[in-house]
Design a protein around this motif. Sequence first.
Motif, PDB file in Angstrom:
ATOM      1  N   UNK A 121       0.799  -1.224   0.000  1.00 15.06           N
ATOM      2  CA  UNK A 121       0.000   0.000   0.000  1.00 15.06           C
ATOM      3  C   UNK A 121       0.830   1.272   0.000  1.00 15.06           C
ATOM      4  N   UNK A 122       1.980   1.264   0.682  1.00 16.93           N
ATOM      5  CA  UNK A 122       2.813   2.467   0.736  1.00 16.93           C
ATOM      6  C   UNK A 122       3.267   2.927  -0.633  1.00 16.93           C
ATOM      7  N   UNK A 123       3.959   2.073  -1.388  1.00 18.05           N
ATOM      8  CA  UNK A 123       4.384   2.464  -2.740  1.00 18.05           C
ATOM      9  C   UNK A 123       3.219   2.807  -3.659  1.00 18.05           C
ATOM     10  N   UNK A 148       2.818   6.439  -5.532  1.00 17.67           N
ATOM     11  CA  UNK A 148       2.687   6.601  -6.982  1.00 17.67           C
ATOM     12  C   UNK A 148       1.368   7.276  -7.327  1.00 17.67           C
ATOM     13  N   UNK A 149       0.304   6.857  -6.651  1.00 23.28           N
ATOM     14  CA  UNK A 149      -1.036   7.370  -6.974  1.00 23.28           C
ATOM     15  C   UNK A 149      -1.191   8.846  -6.644  1.00 23.28           C
ATOM     16  N   UNK A 150      -0.360   9.343  -5.706  1.00 18.04           N
ATOM     17  CA  UNK A 150      -0.526  10.726  -5.288  1.00 18.04           C
ATOM     18  C   UNK A 150       0.625  11.637  -5.713  1.00 18.04           C
ATOM     19  N   UNK A 154      -5.239   2.017   3.120  1.00 12.86           N
ATOM     20  CA  UNK A 154      -4.733   1.914   4.492  1.00 12.86           C
ATOM     21  C   UNK A 154      -3.420   1.154   4.505  1.00 12.86           C
ATOM     22  N   UNK A 155      -2.622   1.435   5.518  1.00 12.44           N
ATOM     23  CA  UNK A 155      -1.333   0.754   5.613  1.00 12.44           C
ATOM     24  C   UNK A 155      -1.502  -0.741   5.853  1.00 12.44           C
ATOM     25  N   UNK A 156      -2.607  -1.128   6.469  1.00 16.53           N
ATOM     26  CA  UNK A 156      -2.894  -2.557   6.683  1.00 16.53           C
ATOM     27  C   UNK A 156      -4.397  -2.764   6.606  1.00 16.53           C
ATOM     28  N   UNK A 157      -4.816  -3.754   5.849  1.00 19.94           N
ATOM     29  CA  UNK A 157      -6.242  -4.052   5.768  1.00 19.94           C
ATOM     30  C   UNK A 157      -6.744  -4.632   7.082  1.00 19.94           C
ATOM     31  N   UNK A 158      -8.019  -4.445   7.323  1.00 20.21           N
ATOM     32  CA  UNK A 158      -8.618  -5.011   8.530  1.00 20.21           C
ATOM     33  C   UNK A 158      -8.456  -6.528   8.558  1.00 20.21           C
ATOM     34  N   UNK A 159      -8.696  -7.185   7.433  1.00 17.19           N
ATOM     35  CA  UNK A 159      -8.632  -8.653   7.420  1.00 17.19           C
ATOM     36  C   UNK A 159      -7.218  -9.186   7.597  1.00 17.19           C
TER      37      UNK A 159
END
Length: 980
Positions: free
Chosen positions: A677-679, A683-685, A709-714
């Motif tokens: 998610x970080x990379x 890139x997206x922003x 999010x940095x980590x998904x709930x699941x």
Amino acid sequence: MSQQRRGASSFPFASLAEDLSTTVHGEVRFDPGSRSAYSTDSSNYRQVPIGVVVPRTPEAAAEAVAVCRRHDVPVLSRGGGTSLAGQCCNVGTVIDWSKYCTRVDSVDADAATAIVEPGIKLDALSRHLARYGLMVGPKPSTHVSCTIGGMIGNNSCGSTAQAYGKMVDAVRRLEILTYDGTRMWVGCSDDAEVERIAAGSDRAAQIYDGLRSIVDRHRDDIRSRYPHIPRRVSGYNLDSLLPENGFHLAKALVGSESTLVTVLRAEIDLVKVPAATSLTVLGFDDVIAAADAVPAVLSHHPAALEAIDHRLVSLEHSQRLAERALRDLPEGSGWLMVQMNGDDQRDADRKAKILAQELQSCASAHSFIVDDAQHMKQLWAAREAGLGATAFPPDGPETHEGWEDAAVPPERLGDYLRDFRALLDRYDYGSSSLYGHFGQGCVHTRIPFDLRTAAGIDTYHRFTVDAARLVTRYGGSLSGEHGDGQSRAELLPIMFGDNVVHAFEETKALFDPGDKMNPGKIVRPHRNIDNLRLGTDYLPLEPKTAFAYPDVAHRFSNAANRCVGVGKCRSEKSGVMCPSYRATREEEHSTRGRSRLLFEMLQGDVITDGWRSTAVRDALDLCLACKGCLSDCPVNVDMATYKAEFLHHHYRHRLRPMAHYSMGWLPLLARLASTMPGPVNAVAHARGTSTMLKRLGGIDERRALPEFASARFTDSPQACPARSAATRGTVVLWPDTFTNNFDPDIAHDAVEVLEAAGFDVEVPQRAACCGLTWISTGQLGVAKRVLRRTLRMLRPALRAGTPIVVLEPSCAAVFKSDAPNLLYGDQDAHRLAAQTYTIGEVLQRKAADWQPPRHPASAMAQPHCHQHAVLHYAHEKQLLEKAGISVEVLDAGCCGLAGNFGFEKGHYDVSVACAEDQLLPAIRQADPETVLIADGFSCRTQIRELTTHSQPRHTVQLLAAALRASEQARAAGATGGATR
């Protein structure tokens, strides 16, 4: 000059379109989509116009009439398009006043008058007049959408006509335009003024002298054949030209249905807003007994006297229309709703109590009195919902207008209803509901006419002839509110006699000798069995569909024909429906307009390219798929579903818009992004790559891409909560795409709250989705596969009856509404619909005794559109109030983002306009300390992007915060005790 002209180049009237475009300051539309949108009104009739002109000023409308005159083409003025007798559809050029000609030229508060343009809606004018303590007297049930011009053309009434009369009683002067170009102000004229005008040599002299001659020759017949009752709307108001009535030409033109003149401006009388009102509801054995009691009630001089019967009430209950309002009706099977006005609330209540006591004594009526404004509003809404409730009864055939507003002397109403009911029984129409404006002898009903077969149409025609004879015997009027149009015009000789009808013909010839003003209505009319929207040649396409449409006999043609045209989707305030119309004020962007295009698409003679139609695609393009119409439309048109169906077929085996891939496949893209998610966010922003990604994905460059999010709930340990000593059993917490990937803190809070309430919480460990994004982009084949996979995953919980708690309202709405429609007959899909709960619903219904810790605060809630339409916010509000949180539920319409809609290129301006309509102003005006609640991911995203509000929150976040505050207080107390 015209700012818009569509589809005229190959049209037979291309020269007319070109001339209008170069002359008229407004919008000129001759394309199939526009012509389809205006092909009918709220009646049984369909006449596809040549084209549509939307003038920006009354002067532009006058230019349009002049152009049509040069081309020898008929014209029709149209306001809200809610007419029930067919007077708002014709084959000429339609002039739609309702978009731009909505100005209030002046208000004279001392004289209680206003000069307005004809396109202003009644409710909009009422809001403008509120500052003066004034209002328009007549108030039809379509007040959210009907226009002043339309009310003048139709001589509209409504419940308030009991106190203030019909529209004819409110009109002082009119600025009129004849087809030949004569323009003048007309009003009341004394003998000297009439003589002076008639002595001239111009067209005005010809009109005045001609009218004076008509009235002189027919005055005895006018006096004897016009029924002297409160609700005579049929025919021309030639009685307004009699000497004893002051030769009032403006009043004579009211109710002429655009057949004589074009109204450019109107000066109207206003009335004071009542200081206080009270509502008495009286219950009787049946509606005829209620009608018998009308004279006794009238002796108390009520401000409104309306009736509803048991059939209407049962239909509203079965369809959950105004259900709360009808719950407290007094004992009986027929009811009168009596409004008393007073100088103050005490005075109004006193009058109501005297009325109730007398009726209980003389007519054995049961009663209750309401002076709470909100409760009164709900009861009036129940009465106004009559047409929608009776149009498609679940226990019988569809019903139609055609004899829905006849009126008789109020003192003879009971006997008339006995004979009318016998007539209905004789024609086997006996299931019809009877309700309406009983204080003025006006009866509303929709009747199950068969308008599709030759035998049924013949029976309908014979019935209307017999009904006309019956009402004439009682000294009544064929129309007491909705006008003649095409439904009743051919029957006017029965009511008025040949001499008066001949006077109508002379009047028409005087104003419009070439018969170019709304021809075929009132004078030399079409038969009431001509131009039927259905009729014996009704043979729509019956395409195979992805959705099942169980509520309309599994036929998409029935869905496309469901709209009855009352125009509630054209409201400018209150409710969710229809956000794109509120932003554009375009008929084809209303739910009604889109329904008309789908109807014409299936008919195939105006829109000829079926599912491939670009006209239908363009009209649906700005549909937000908010589902507001599913709950707000009186007949529950579900345009979001129809749009998904259309897109499914339109793009079948074809390249789709890029947004359908980027936004439609968001769940899959989110799964891929969750690995890093970080990379992905970086890139997206990043400025350059963000712009490129938006262009590739068909996303508007002004939109910010959501941040993963940095980590998904699941992926968190809390997604596998340990078994607790739960007392309430197990619930499944559904990890929807939006909560799981973008707002996982909400899911963590939900686990905390559910466990605190005594539930064991299970979370599916395999990736799954409800299919929402594929449904909204019309990729229904993929959506079905996704949903079937979800059902397999949830099968143990479904078979065990375990509640499925869904935090994202749009995903919960898929499970509750779309899934059983898309997978109709799959019992697991139906189980899923029954077992899906919001957080508020599961806690209120499955843990009603649980008391969340009190955490006092003030909050403002913006329900997600799907929440409003399918789920409702009542349980959440009750739950938060248990926690001491005062919640104001906004009635601010759609936030405008609506899932993928607001992200797609070309939608940004409309998306923002929807938000700016009511939501954003409400947020800006709120106290900074007020907590803003928005359970929908779209709502939170739109609010964060367009306001400076710190952080809109989900309902469950407030409950979790209350839990944590309670724990902290308990810990602080324990620590303080140890210290002491």
